[in-house]
Design an enzyme around this catalytic site. Structure first.
Site, PDB file in Angstrom:
ATOM      1  N   GLY A   1      13.466  34.536  75.855  1.00 60.02           N
ATOM      2  CA  GLY A   1      13.715  35.463  76.940  1.00 60.02           C
ATOM      3  C   GLY A   1      14.232  36.809  76.447  1.00 60.02           C
ATOM      4  O   GLY A   1      14.138  37.812  77.152  1.00 60.02           O
TER       5      GLY A   1
ATOM      6  N   VAL B   1      17.622  32.359  71.528  1.00 60.30           N
ATOM      7  CA  VAL B   1      16.183  32.160  71.304  1.00 60.30           C
ATOM      8  C   VAL B   1      15.527  31.219  72.319  1.00 60.30           C
ATOM      9  O   VAL B   1      14.372  30.839  72.155  1.00 60.30           O
ATOM     10  CB  VAL B   1      15.891  31.644  69.868  1.00 60.30           C
ATOM     11  CG1 VAL B   1      16.339  32.666  68.841  1.00 60.30           C
ATOM     12  CG2 VAL B   1      16.562  30.301  69.606  1.00 60.30           C
ATOM     13  N   LYS B   2      16.228  30.872  73.370  1.00 59.57           N
ATOM     14  CA  LYS B   2      15.638  29.965  74.350  1.00 59.57           C
ATOM     15  C   LYS B   2      14.807  30.737  75.402  1.00 59.57           C
ATOM     16  O   LYS B   2      14.848  31.971  75.449  1.00 59.57           O
ATOM     17  CB  LYS B   2      16.740  29.141  75.023  1.00 59.57           C
ATOM     18  CG  LYS B   2      17.457  28.187  74.049  1.00 59.57           C
ATOM     19  CD  LYS B   2      16.494  27.251  73.343  1.00 59.57           C
ATOM     20  CE  LYS B   2      17.125  25.995  72.772  1.00 59.57           C
ATOM     21  NZ  LYS B   2      18.019  26.153  71.628  1.00 59.57           N
ATOM     22  N   THR B   3      14.091  29.970  76.251  1.00 57.22           N
ATOM     23  CA  THR B   3      13.162  30.580  77.210  1.00 57.22           C
ATOM     24  C   THR B   3      13.844  31.599  78.111  1.00 57.22           C
ATOM     25  O   THR B   3      13.307  32.661  78.395  1.00 57.22           O
ATOM     26  CB  THR B   3      12.489  29.488  78.069  1.00 57.22           C
ATOM     27  OG1 THR B   3      11.808  28.595  77.201  1.00 57.22           O
ATOM     28  CG2 THR B   3      11.498  30.091  79.049  1.00 57.22           C
TER      29      THR B   3
ATOM     30  N   ASP C   1      20.981  29.836  74.679  1.00 57.95           N
ATOM     31  CA  ASP C   1      21.268  30.612  73.473  1.00 57.95           C
ATOM     32  C   ASP C   1      20.187  31.684  73.300  1.00 57.95           C
ATOM     33  O   ASP C   1      19.231  31.760  74.078  1.00 57.95           O
ATOM     34  CB  ASP C   1      21.485  29.705  72.249  1.00 57.95           C
ATOM     35  CG  ASP C   1      20.199  29.192  71.589  1.00 57.95           C
ATOM     36  OD1 ASP C   1      19.128  29.820  71.762  1.00 57.95           O
ATOM     37  OD2 ASP C   1      20.266  28.166  70.896  1.00 57.95           O
TER      38      ASP C   1
END
Ligand SMILES: *Cc1c(COP(=O)(O)O)cnc(C)c1O
Length: 402
Positions: A3, A185-187, A183
């Site tokens: 995201g 690097v998540k979607t 966190d």
């Protein structure tokens, strides 16, 4: 998946609301906060989107898993079944409570093999914790049946698959409890953050108290609150929650972009002889954050991954050799290496992971190559990437297989 690629005006607006009031904490300071309750609003938005009664926002996905377990009364010596392919957070969150992570093989879904789960159940087993890795999901119907039969809890780690669904239900909402990570690097991201979702009111109350020192959150005076049980501080800050509030409103847009890009890549690869796709359960819809496919053998898979890198195709993963995600490289777990002494229950209860046979997991993960789906690619870029990946896969296969 990330995201952070689409961070914009809406994220800045919500963060500025918090900065202008100066109230960075999610609890209290009612008079100063100009009506801004970002964590509370984000919890409401998550509950609505995930069709559950309760959401508890916390500091990370890892702490969400620990809190979910603690909320259900899991403690020292209890056994929690988890897969060999996941993120290190799975066993960290279990060991933090003095409970014992019991690793179980994956199958062609790259998630828990239900038959192997059943074999691993002992009188100490309390929880089955499937991990919906890389955007796709575990065989939840089969796992739920096993849990019901043996009176176990089903806890879904949906940290990598937010927005996917199973049997029409959002991932995370199918089991007794579900966890998300926000966190970086998540979607969708909060910078750092996580959430527990559940329809169980008792677990929700426990999660609320446990994540904030056991505070009962009754009344308006924190100093006067009582503590029904021991807790810890796993709170999220208002600044992080503000970012998440913007991101959750964009989740379905992100998923639509991922699906479009994923579909272009999948269609380019599906007809290559010898290439098969990771199995997605019939009842499931992925969140399309990764595309994962199998090559005929380990050597071809490793060579394909190397060749993709050499040819400038970034964001490709060969998880089998990765330090974070597969049991093969978890030496600190196998050797029980910790700073201080581990609880007796963990020391005595942990199986000997040096000698345990995970050849079934090796078989599937050793052949798997995984491609990250990005939000920022144009259609043209995605098509060019698809062509490139196809060329590389075909050339490696013809060299290796003659
Ligand atoms: C990211 C992740 C976690 C932990 O989340 P953090 O917010 O980074 O602590 C747990 N499980 C899986 C599968 C993850 O990918």
């Amino acid at each position: 998946m990330p995201g952070f690629e689409l961070f914009g005006d809406l994220e800045r607006k919500h963060v500025n609301d918090v900065l202008e009031s100066g109230v960075l904490m999610r609890y209290g300071f009612d008079g100063m906060r100009n009506g801004h309750w970002k964590a509370v609003e984000l919890e409401k938005a998550i509950s609505e989107r995930m069709q559950v009664k309760h959401t508890q926002l916390v500091s990370s996905g890892t702490s969400a898993l620990t809190i979910a377990l603690a909320s259900a009364g899991i403690g020292a010596g209890d056994e929690v079944i988890m897969p060999t392919f996941t993120f290190v957070a799975s066993f960290e969150s279990i060991i933090a409570l003095g409970a014992v992570p019991v690793l179980v093989d994956i199958d062609d879904t790259l998630t828990l093999d239900p038959e192997k789960v059943e074999e691993a159940i002992t009188p100490k087993t309390k929880v089955v914790m499937p991990v919906h890795m890389c955007g796709s999901m575990a065989q939840l119907k089969e796992l739920k049946a096993i849990c019901e039969q043996h009176d176990l809890l089903l806890l879904e780690d949906a940290c990598q698959a937010i927005g996917g669904s199973y049997d029409g239900k959002p991932l995370g909402s199918y089991g007794d409890l579900g966890c998300f990570s926000f966190d970086y690097v998540k979607t969708i991201t909060c910078g750092e953050g996580g959430a527990i979702i559940t329809n169980n009111e008792t677990y929700a109350t426990h999660a609320d108290h446990y994540s904030d020192h056991g505070h009962d959150h009754v009344g308006k005076d924190r100093g006067a609150e009582t503590h029904p049980f021991l807790g810890y501080n796993f709170r999220i800050s208002e600044l992080n929650a503000a970012v998440g509030l913007a991101q959750i409103s964009r989740l379905d847009d992100f998923l639509a972009i991922q699906k479009k890009n994923y579909t272009i890549l999948r269609e380019a690869l599906i007809d290559i002889q010898g290439v098969t796709m990771r199995r997605v359960p019939d009842e499931g819809e992925e969140n399309y954050s990764f595309l994962t496919f199998f090559l005929p053998d380990e050597e071809t898979a490793r060579n394909t991954h190397k060749a993709l890198g050499k040819n400038g195709v970034d964001g490709c993963f060969y998880w089998f050799d990765n330090n974070w995600h597969y049991v093969k490289k978890w030496d600190h777990l196998k050797n029980k290496t910790s700073l201080g002494k581990l609880p007796e229950e963990v020391l005595n209860g942990l199986p000997d992971y040096h000698s345990k046979d995970f050849s079934q997991s090796d078989y599937w993960l050793g052949r798997a190559v995984c491609v990250l789906i990005k939000l920022g690619w144009t259609e043209e870029e995605t098509k060019a990437r698809a062509t490139k990946i196809k060329e590389v896969v075909q050339s490696v296969k013809s060299i290796t297989l003659g």
